[in-house]
Scaffold this active site. Sequence first.
Site, PDB file in Angstrom:
ATOM      1  N   ARG A   9     -27.868  -7.269 -12.697  1.00  0.00           N
ATOM      2  CA  ARG A   9     -28.395  -7.409 -11.341  1.00  0.00           C
ATOM      3  C   ARG A   9     -29.235  -8.670 -11.171  1.00  0.00           C
ATOM      4  O   ARG A   9     -29.644  -8.995 -10.059  1.00  0.00           O
ATOM      5  CB  ARG A   9     -29.206  -6.171 -10.971  1.00  0.00           C
ATOM      6  CG  ARG A   9     -28.332  -4.913 -10.932  1.00  0.00           C
ATOM      7  CD  ARG A   9     -29.106  -3.713 -10.505  1.00  0.00           C
ATOM      8  NE  ARG A   9     -29.479  -3.872  -9.101  1.00  0.00           N
ATOM      9  CZ  ARG A   9     -30.344  -3.103  -8.482  1.00  0.00           C
ATOM     10  NH1 ARG A   9     -30.928  -2.133  -9.123  1.00  0.00           N
ATOM     11  NH2 ARG A   9     -30.630  -3.302  -7.216  1.00  0.00           N
ATOM     12  N   CYS A  10     -29.485  -9.380 -12.263  1.00  0.00           N
ATOM     13  CA  CYS A  10     -30.333 -10.572 -12.247  1.00  0.00           C
ATOM     14  C   CYS A  10     -29.465 -11.837 -12.251  1.00  0.00           C
ATOM     15  O   CYS A  10     -28.634 -12.022 -13.145  1.00  0.00           O
ATOM     16  CB  CYS A  10     -31.246 -10.551 -13.473  1.00  0.00           C
ATOM     17  SG  CYS A  10     -32.176 -12.076 -13.722  1.00  0.00           S
ATOM     18  N   SER A  11     -29.668 -12.700 -11.287  1.00  0.00           N
ATOM     19  CA  SER A  11     -28.861 -13.920 -11.197  1.00  0.00           C
ATOM     20  C   SER A  11     -29.082 -14.836 -12.402  1.00  0.00           C
ATOM     21  O   SER A  11     -28.143 -15.468 -12.886  1.00  0.00           O
ATOM     22  CB  SER A  11     -29.140 -14.670  -9.895  1.00  0.00           C
ATOM     23  OG  SER A  11     -30.489 -15.096  -9.852  1.00  0.00           O
ATOM     24  N   ARG A  14     -27.088 -13.377 -15.244  1.00  0.00           N
ATOM     25  CA  ARG A  14     -25.648 -13.658 -15.054  1.00  0.00           C
ATOM     26  C   ARG A  14     -25.346 -15.118 -15.366  1.00  0.00           C
ATOM     27  O   ARG A  14     -24.321 -15.439 -15.966  1.00  0.00           O
ATOM     28  CB  ARG A  14     -25.218 -13.300 -13.630  1.00  0.00           C
ATOM     29  CG  ARG A  14     -25.192 -11.810 -13.368  1.00  0.00           C
ATOM     30  CD  ARG A  14     -24.492 -11.459 -12.050  1.00  0.00           C
ATOM     31  NE  ARG A  14     -25.002 -12.189 -10.902  1.00  0.00           N
ATOM     32  CZ  ARG A  14     -25.995 -11.780 -10.120  1.00  0.00           C
ATOM     33  NH1 ARG A  14     -26.614 -10.642 -10.372  1.00  0.00           N
ATOM     34  NH2 ARG A  14     -26.367 -12.500  -9.081  1.00  0.00           N
TER      35      ARG A  14
END
Length: 113
Positions: A9-11, A14
Amino acid sequence: MITIYHNNRCSKSRAGVALLKDSGKEFKIVKYLEDIPSKKELEEIISLLNIEPIGLVRKNEAIWKESYKGKDLSNEEILDAMLANPKLIERPIIVNGEKAVIGRPTELINSII
């Protein structure tokens, strides 16, 4: 083997996975919110990062602000807080042998791969 402690969920997390994929190196993804590291693993990561446990805490998380902020916590209590609430663990963390970095900014990952 390179390991990334990852939260999808964390850019930034990712982006760290993408950087590792682009590097062509083999790596393992640990979804640390589901596969919570043991206390020993967390202590090893902190040691490799050469930081105090508080340096691995996401201090803007609501859990931290509501339950821990402003308290005089020992390193042991901070570790316990992260283990009880893995959302508090900074991300992504990349470990390669005896080296580790928090991938913020993502480019820091290049220093250990």
